[in-house]
Every structure is written in structure tokens, then in C-alpha cells.
Design a protein around this motif. Structure first.
Motif, PDB file in Angstrom:
ATOM      1  N   ARG A 357       9.028-125.815  52.328  1.00 42.77           N
ATOM      2  CA  ARG A 357       8.783-125.420  53.713  1.00 42.77           C
ATOM      3  C   ARG A 357       8.312-126.620  54.531  1.00 42.77           C
ATOM      4  NH1 ARG A 357       8.467-119.960  54.863  1.00 42.77           N
ATOM      5  NH2 ARG A 357       7.161-120.432  56.674  1.00 42.77           N
ATOM      6  N   ARG A 358       7.453-127.420  53.954  1.00 42.63           N
ATOM      7  CA  ARG A 358       6.954-128.620  54.636  1.00 42.63           C
ATOM      8  C   ARG A 358       8.105-129.566  54.969  1.00 42.63           C
ATOM      9  NH1 ARG A 358       2.999-132.721  55.168  1.00 42.63           N
ATOM     10  NH2 ARG A 358       3.620-134.694  54.208  1.00 42.63           N
ATOM     11  N   MET A 359       9.007-129.776  54.024  1.00 48.54           N
ATOM     12  CA  MET A 359      10.141-130.660  54.257  1.00 48.54           C
ATOM     13  C   MET A 359      11.074-130.117  55.333  1.00 48.54           C
ATOM     14  SD  MET A 359      10.987-131.774  50.321  1.00 48.54           S
ATOM     15  CE  MET A 359      12.576-132.465  50.785  1.00 48.54           C
ATOM     16  N   ALA A 360      11.107-128.786  55.444  1.00 48.85           N
ATOM     17  CA  ALA A 360      11.970-128.160  56.451  1.00 48.85           C
ATOM     18  C   ALA A 360      11.272-128.014  57.798  1.00 48.85           C
ATOM     19  CB  ALA A 360      12.428-126.787  55.957  1.00 48.85           C
ATOM     20  N   GLY A 361      10.017-128.476  57.901  1.00 49.00           N
ATOM     21  CA  GLY A 361       9.279-128.395  59.152  1.00 49.00           C
ATOM     22  C   GLY A 361       8.739-127.013  59.458  1.00 49.00           C
ATOM     23  N   LYS A 362       8.645-126.161  58.437  1.00 46.42           N
ATOM     24  CA  LYS A 362       8.133-124.806  58.630  1.00 46.42           C
ATOM     25  C   LYS A 362       6.628-124.760  58.343  1.00 46.42           C
ATOM     26  CE  LYS A 362      12.499-122.642  57.209  1.00 46.42           C
ATOM     27  NZ  LYS A 362      13.141-121.725  56.240  1.00 46.42           N
ATOM     28  N   PRO A 363       5.900-123.797  58.943  1.00 49.09           N
ATOM     29  CA  PRO A 363       4.465-123.696  58.680  1.00 49.09           C
ATOM     30  C   PRO A 363       4.196-123.271  57.234  1.00 49.09           C
ATOM     31  CG  PRO A 363       5.230-121.838  59.988  1.00 49.09           C
ATOM     32  CD  PRO A 363       6.363-122.810  59.936  1.00 49.09           C
ATOM     33  N   LEU A 364       3.090-123.759  56.692  1.00 44.21           N
ATOM     34  CA  LEU A 364       2.729-123.438  55.312  1.00 44.21           C
ATOM     35  C   LEU A 364       2.102-122.053  55.225  1.00 44.21           C
ATOM     36  CD1 LEU A 364       1.165-126.837  54.178  1.00 44.21           C
ATOM     37  CD2 LEU A 364       3.529-126.060  53.928  1.00 44.21           C
ATOM     38  N   GLU A 365       2.318-121.390  54.107  1.00 44.62           N
ATOM     39  CA  GLU A 365       1.751-120.066  53.873  1.00 44.62           C
ATOM     40  C   GLU A 365       0.506-120.203  53.000  1.00 44.62           C
ATOM     41  OE1 GLU A 365       5.106-118.271  52.022  1.00 44.62           O
ATOM     42  OE2 GLU A 365       5.967-117.571  53.924  1.00 44.62           O
ATOM     43  N   PRO A 366      -0.490-119.348  53.198  1.00 48.74           N
ATOM     44  CA  PRO A 366      -1.706-119.440  52.389  1.00 48.74           C
ATOM     45  C   PRO A 366      -1.473-118.949  50.957  1.00 48.74           C
ATOM     46  CG  PRO A 366      -1.816-117.536  53.838  1.00 48.74           C
ATOM     47  CD  PRO A 366      -0.579-118.296  54.223  1.00 48.74           C
ATOM     48  N   TYR A 367      -2.220-119.521  50.045  1.00 52.27           N
ATOM     49  CA  TYR A 367      -2.186-119.086  48.644  1.00 52.27           C
ATOM     50  C   TYR A 367      -3.224-117.998  48.434  1.00 52.27           C
ATOM     51  CZ  TYR A 367      -3.635-119.126  43.740  1.00 52.27           C
ATOM     52  OH  TYR A 367      -4.004-118.756  42.483  1.00 52.27           O
ATOM     53  N   HIS A 368      -2.830-116.907  47.779  1.00 53.93           N
ATOM     54  CA  HIS A 368      -3.747-115.815  47.440  1.00 53.93           C
ATOM     55  C   HIS A 368      -3.807-115.680  45.924  1.00 53.93           C
ATOM     56  CE1 HIS A 368      -4.291-114.327  51.566  1.00 53.93           C
ATOM     57  NE2 HIS A 368      -3.006-114.584  51.746  1.00 53.93           N
ATOM     58  N   TYR A 369      -4.977-115.907  45.374  1.00 50.25           N
ATOM     59  CA  TYR A 369      -5.153-115.814  43.923  1.00 50.25           C
ATOM     60  C   TYR A 369      -5.065-114.357  43.474  1.00 50.25           C
ATOM     61  CZ  TYR A 369      -7.545-115.921  39.388  1.00 50.25           C
ATOM     62  OH  TYR A 369      -7.864-115.766  38.071  1.00 50.25           O
ATOM     63  N   ARG A 370      -4.271-114.119  42.461  1.00 45.99           N
ATOM     64  CA  ARG A 370      -4.151-112.780  41.872  1.00 45.99           C
ATOM     65  C   ARG A 370      -4.773-112.814  40.482  1.00 45.99           C
ATOM     66  NH1 ARG A 370       1.738-110.547  41.985  1.00 45.99           N
ATOM     67  NH2 ARG A 370       0.582-108.631  41.499  1.00 45.99           N
ATOM     68  N   ASP A 371      -5.864-112.103  40.328  1.00 45.28           N
ATOM     69  CA  ASP A 371      -6.583-112.079  39.056  1.00 45.28           C
ATOM     70  C   ASP A 371      -5.977-110.996  38.166  1.00 45.28           C
ATOM     71  OD1 ASP A 371      -8.316-112.152  36.957  1.00 45.28           O
ATOM     72  OD2 ASP A 371     -10.138-111.827  38.130  1.00 45.28           O
ATOM     73  N   PHE A 372      -5.283-111.433  37.119  1.00 49.26           N
ATOM     74  CA  PHE A 372      -4.658-110.497  36.199  1.00 49.26           C
ATOM     75  C   PHE A 372      -5.546-110.190  34.994  1.00 49.26           C
ATOM     76  CE2 PHE A 372      -0.960-112.345  38.401  1.00 49.26           C
ATOM     77  CZ  PHE A 372      -0.370-111.173  38.861  1.00 49.26           C
ATOM     78  N   GLY A 373      -6.788-110.621  35.074  1.00 49.84           N
ATOM     79  CA  GLY A 373      -7.708-110.338  33.987  1.00 49.84           C
ATOM     80  C   GLY A 373      -8.016-111.581  33.167  1.00 49.84           C
ATOM     81  N   SER A 374      -8.764-111.398  32.100  1.00 53.77           N
ATOM     82  CA  SER A 374      -9.196-112.509  31.245  1.00 53.77           C
ATOM     83  C   SER A 374      -8.988-112.131  29.793  1.00 53.77           C
ATOM     84  CB  SER A 374     -10.672-112.826  31.490  1.00 53.77           C
ATOM     85  OG  SER A 374     -10.902-113.115  32.852  1.00 53.77           O
ATOM     86  N   LEU A 375      -8.540-113.095  29.011  1.00 55.14           N
ATOM     87  CA  LEU A 375      -8.302-112.870  27.595  1.00 55.14           C
ATOM     88  C   LEU A 375      -8.908-114.007  26.794  1.00 55.14           C
ATOM     89  CD1 LEU A 375      -4.574-111.804  27.888  1.00 55.14           C
ATOM     90  CD2 LEU A 375      -6.421-110.307  27.138  1.00 55.14           C
ATOM     91  N   VAL A 376      -9.537-113.665  25.687  1.00 57.31           N
ATOM     92  CA  VAL A 376     -10.152-114.647  24.800  1.00 57.31           C
ATOM     93  C   VAL A 376      -9.608-114.420  23.399  1.00 57.31           C
ATOM     94  CG1 VAL A 376     -12.295-115.524  23.818  1.00 57.31           C
ATOM     95  CG2 VAL A 376     -12.238-114.758  26.201  1.00 57.31           C
ATOM     96  N   SER A 377      -9.019-115.447  22.818  1.00 54.14           N
ATOM     97  CA  SER A 377      -8.475-115.354  21.468  1.00 54.14           C
ATOM     98  C   SER A 377      -9.569-115.628  20.441  1.00 54.14           C
ATOM     99  CB  SER A 377      -7.335-116.362  21.283  1.00 54.14           C
ATOM    100  OG  SER A 377      -6.962-116.445  19.922  1.00 54.14           O
ATOM    101  N   LEU A 378      -9.641-114.774  19.432  1.00 53.05           N
ATOM    102  CA  LEU A 378     -10.579-114.985  18.329  1.00 53.05           C
ATOM    103  C   LEU A 378      -9.799-115.291  17.053  1.00 53.05           C
ATOM    104  CD1 LEU A 378     -13.000-112.088  19.271  1.00 53.05           C
ATOM    105  CD2 LEU A 378     -13.329-114.529  19.673  1.00 53.05           C
ATOM    106  N   GLY A 379      -8.792-116.121  17.225  1.00 55.59           N
ATOM    107  CA  GLY A 379      -7.977-116.554  16.099  1.00 55.59           C
ATOM    108  C   GLY A 379      -7.165-115.407  15.528  1.00 55.59           C
ATOM    109  N   ASP A 380      -6.969-115.441  14.203  1.00 52.62           N
ATOM    110  CA  ASP A 380      -6.211-114.385  13.542  1.00 52.62           C
ATOM    111  C   ASP A 380      -7.020-113.106  13.406  1.00 52.62           C
ATOM    112  OD1 ASP A 380      -4.109-116.070  13.307  1.00 52.62           O
ATOM    113  OD2 ASP A 380      -4.303-116.436  11.150  1.00 52.62           O
TER     114      ASP A 380
END
Length: 444
Positions: A357-380
Motif C-alpha cells: 500500500r505504501r508503494m502504491a501511495g495508499k494510506p496505511l491501515e492499523p494493525y489489530h492484535y488478535r489474541d488466540f490464546g496461550s499454549l505451553v508445551s511440557l514436552g512429551d
């Protein structure tokens, strides 16, 4: 690599500093589109020769992952995906002339590979990630290992193997600190590391080191200054992980602030001393020090570059920052986007569109973080986490096999962004077949 179509106007110069998850995904995406068509000249700069997904470093340290099957060569990736890779570490910025300065690269033998270099840009993207933050704790630099790079992880693994072989070979009783490991910081990295180490140390001992009794001789300590492990995640996830670690016999110390680190012990502010032969610092993060006020760009107290929600730095519209090195607003939470792999992946995808968009001279859009949760691996043993999304209100707690599959899918998303479906499917099948015929722990 296809030769770019000749053009009467110079190609837009895009320089990406940092080949971590975000930087490499962005370079690959832009190369496959703008680079392939000759619309942009894309350069990725990194001080390493190969890429490993950073959340996998604890597996390399524990010896439960074969680096050779997961390591990605930057030169090959650049050739296949229509961008340039340049070896070196950024050491300066000239915003007035739009130049990135890169320090000479000296190899492990002390031989100069490259001289001081400068790279011109029209659009600059900073994606240099983060480092551990030791908060100035005495002795950390001298005596504790950190898991910031592949070399760090491999160094810890060698020390762990040497410690086991040394203990098996000696005829005198073990000292109080021998075969004790202290991991300081009970965030995701610390928790995942101790869980992996519990399994891999026992597998190493099973390969002929029969003078070591794992239950008696090997002790793992997890030390956390907060009142619970995984303090950034929900109490339910913390409780689930703690139950499993306690069941494995791992000694968990909470509300335990570290006041100093010695060669064979950790000192707590309470006066308690925890003996340990191997010490790992996994607490806190900060962006690399060279970013602090670099050529007038705004940074915060942990060296992160301040950016608008468009990921443009606050003082230069030609410079973007993403991933752990960016302090990106999160208006929905009145805070900042957390330093997580899912955020880096999202920002790379978002920025690939915004640069076009920047290269095309268009205005930039804001980034919105999407929290899909959290995962922690405890190995096998297991995994714990929570899933979030538009199909449910709040979060859904998951553990066991479902959580392990979801955790694996995070890495697959990263691989898909770099390689595409066919190559990822074939490599996944190859790894699964090979794993059935080899040791599940690295023994050298």
C-alpha cells in the motif's frame, strides 16, 4: 531465480534487519510477490547464517530436537524466494541519507569475512527481536547461560551432556551442586525447558551412564520472582503446569527473587542458597541495546522502538518495527501488544500488505492484535493452554493431547509461511518416519 523484468524506474529498496520469525516471514512474502516481479529489491540482514524458530530453542538445549532437520539456511531461502541475504549485525543508522550500517563480520577463527557495510533503503523494517533482561543481577553475565540464539542452546546441551559424563566417570561422591540445574524465570521458556530436561536427562543416563540414579542425583529447580509460575498467563494455566511439574519432582520456587548468581549456586533475596552446576537465566526481555535512541528514534525503557498502530515508528515514516523489538499499542487492552510468536506472525502478514500500500501511495491501515490464546508445551508429558476467538466468549482451557496438537500447529504456521504446504507436508512426514528409527535425544 527469475531475472526481474527491466523497468525504467529503480525498484523500491526494502531492507529488513533481523531474520527471526517476523523478519524472515516478511522477506519471504515480499520476495514471492514484489521481488519475483522486479517491483522491489528486498534485502534481509542477519548476523546468523541459519534460522531456527526461537520458541524451539529450549528443545535444542534439552537435546530433544534435531537441529539439522529444522534449521533453515538464509542464503538458500533468499535464492528460492527472490530476496537478498546479507551477513552481519547492524551497528548504526543514518536516517538523513537512508542508510543502514552493518558491522564487519568476524568468524569463529577471528578472520574477517566482511568489512563495514552500508545498505540504502526506501523502506526499512526493524525486526531484531529481543534478548533476556537480567535487570543488572550480579553474576548473571559471568555464570548463567541464556537461551537467545542457537549457539546458546547448543552450548547448554553440551554442558549438560558433559556434566552427566563427568558425574558417571568420577569415583568420589557427587558435590552438592552436581547434576543440579537451576532455571531462573518461570515464563514459557523456563517452564518448557525444565519439563524437557526432566525427560532428556533420564534418556541420556539410560544410554550406559548407569552409575547415575536420576531420581536421586538429578535435581531441577525452577525459580520465579512472582507468586506463581507463568505469571503472564491465566491462573488456571499456571495451576495446570504446576501440578505436572510437582508430579515430576521438579522443585518450584515462587516469590523467590534472585539477588545474585555464583558459579555453582543461586542466591535468593531471602538468604536461601540453591546449589546448581548448570544455571539458566530465562527471566524478562528487552530489545537489543543498540536500538536505544538510535539516530533519534523513540524507544522505551527496555529499548523497544515506539511505533504507531500502523507499525510505523513515531519519528520516521520510512521506518517500521515489528515483533519483540516494537512497542505497538493495543488499544483494546489499553496497553501494548505482548512479545509472543503469534504477534510476530500476525505483524509480518500485516506489514507485507502495508508495504505494498505504501508503494502504491495508499494510506496505511492499523494493525489489530488478535489474541488466540496461550499454549505451553511440557514436552512429551503434556501441554496446557487456553484458546480464544470469535466462536467463544472468554477463553477455553485445554490440556493434554489437544493442547499438544495446537502447540505443534503454531510451528506449522511458521513453516507454512516460509515453505508452502507441499514442502512442509513432506518434511513433516520425513521427520515422523526418521524419529521412529533414531534416539529421541541428542547424545553429542
Amino acid at each position: 531465480m527469475r531475472t526481474p523484468t527491466p523497468s525504467s524506474t529503480p525498484a523500491h529498496r526494502i531492507v529488513i534487519v533481523g531474520g527471526g520469525a517476523a523478519g524472515l516471514e516478511l522477506a519471504t512474502s515480499l520476495g514471492n510477490t514484489l521481488g519475483r516481479r522486479g517491483q522491489a529489491d528486498i534485502t534481509l540482514i542477519d548476523k546468523a547464517r541459519t534460522h531456527i524458530w526461537k520458541p524451539k530453542l529450549h528443545e535444542i538445549a534439552a537435546g530433544s530436537m534435531d537441529v539439522g532437520r529444522h534449521e533453515l539456511n538464509y542464503l538458500a531461502q533468499a535464492h528460492w524466494h527472490h530476496f537478498h541475504y546479507r551477513l552481519g549485525e547492524m551497528n548504526g543508522l543514518d536516517r538523513a541519507n537512508k542508510l543502514v550500517h552493518v558491522a564487519p563480520f568476524i568468524d569463529e577463527d577471528g578472520v574477517a569475512v566482511t568489512t563495514q557495510q552500508s545498505f540504502a533503503y526506501d523502506t526499512l523494517v526493524m525486526a531484531v527481536g529481543s534478548r533476556s533482561n537480567d535487570f543488572g543481577t550480579p553474576g548473571v553475565d559471568q555464570h548463567a547461560l541464556k537461551l537467545e540464539t542457537l549457539a546458546d542452546a547448543e552450548r547448554f546441551h553440551r554442558r549438560m551432556l558433559d556434566a552427566c559424563i563427568r558425574a558417571h566417570a568420577q569415583t568420589t561422591p557427587l558435590s552438592p551442586s552436581q547434576l543440579h540445574v537451576a532455571v531462573i524465570g518461570a515464563g514459557a521458556t523456563g517452564v518448557e525447558l525444565v519439563a524437557q530436561l526432566h525427560r532428556t536427562t533420564r534418556e541420556v543416563v539410560a544410554f550406559g551412564l548407569d552409575r547415575i540414579d536420576p531420581e536421586r542425583d538429578i535435581q531441577l529447580h525452577l525459580i520465579e520472582a512472582a507468586d506463581r509460575i507463568l505469571p503472564a498467563l491465566s491462573p488456571r494455566i499456571s495451576a495446570g503446569a504446576l501440578d505436572l511439574l510437582n508430579g515430576l519432582g521438579i522443585k518450584v520456587h515462587t516469590s523467590a527473587r534472585v539477588s545474585g548468581v555464583a558459579a555453582d549456586s543461586v542466591q535468593l533475596a531471602s538468604g536461601e542458597v540453591i546449589p546448581a552446576e548448570l544455571l539458566v537465566w530465562a527471566a524478562g526481555i528487552k530489545a537489543p541495546g543498540f536500538l536505544q535512541d538510535i539516530d533519534g528514534l523513540e524507544t522505551n525503557r527496555i529499548n523497544q522502538l515506539a511505533v504507531h498502530q500502523t507499525l510505523v515508528t513515531t519519528r520516521d515514516e520510512n521506518i517500521f518495527a515489528m515483533g519483540d523489538c516494537a512497542a505497538c499499542p493495543w488499544p483494546e487492552k489499553n496497553g501494548f501488544v505482548p512479545p509472543r510468536a503469534q504477534a510476530a506472525h500476525q505483524q509480518a502478514s500485516h506489514l507485507a500488505k502495508q508495504i505494498k500500500r505504501r508503494m502504491a501511495g495508499k494510506p496505511l491501515e492499523p494493525y489489530h492484535y488478535r489474541d488466540f490464546g496461550s499454549l505451553v508445551s511440557l514436552g512429551d508429558y503434556s501441554a496446557v493452554g487456553s484458546l480464544m476467538g470469535g466462536l467463544m466468549a472468554g477463553s477455553l482451557f485445554i490440556d493434554g493431547l489437544v493442547a499438544r496438537l495446537m502447540y505443534t500447529s503454531l510451528y506449522k504456521m511458521h513453516e507454512l509461511a516460509l515453505h508452502g504446504f507441499t514442502k512442509v507436508a513432506l518434511e513433516t512426514l520425513t521427520r515422523a518416519i526418521t524419529r521412529r528409527t533414531e534416539s529421541h535425544v541428542k547424545l553429542h
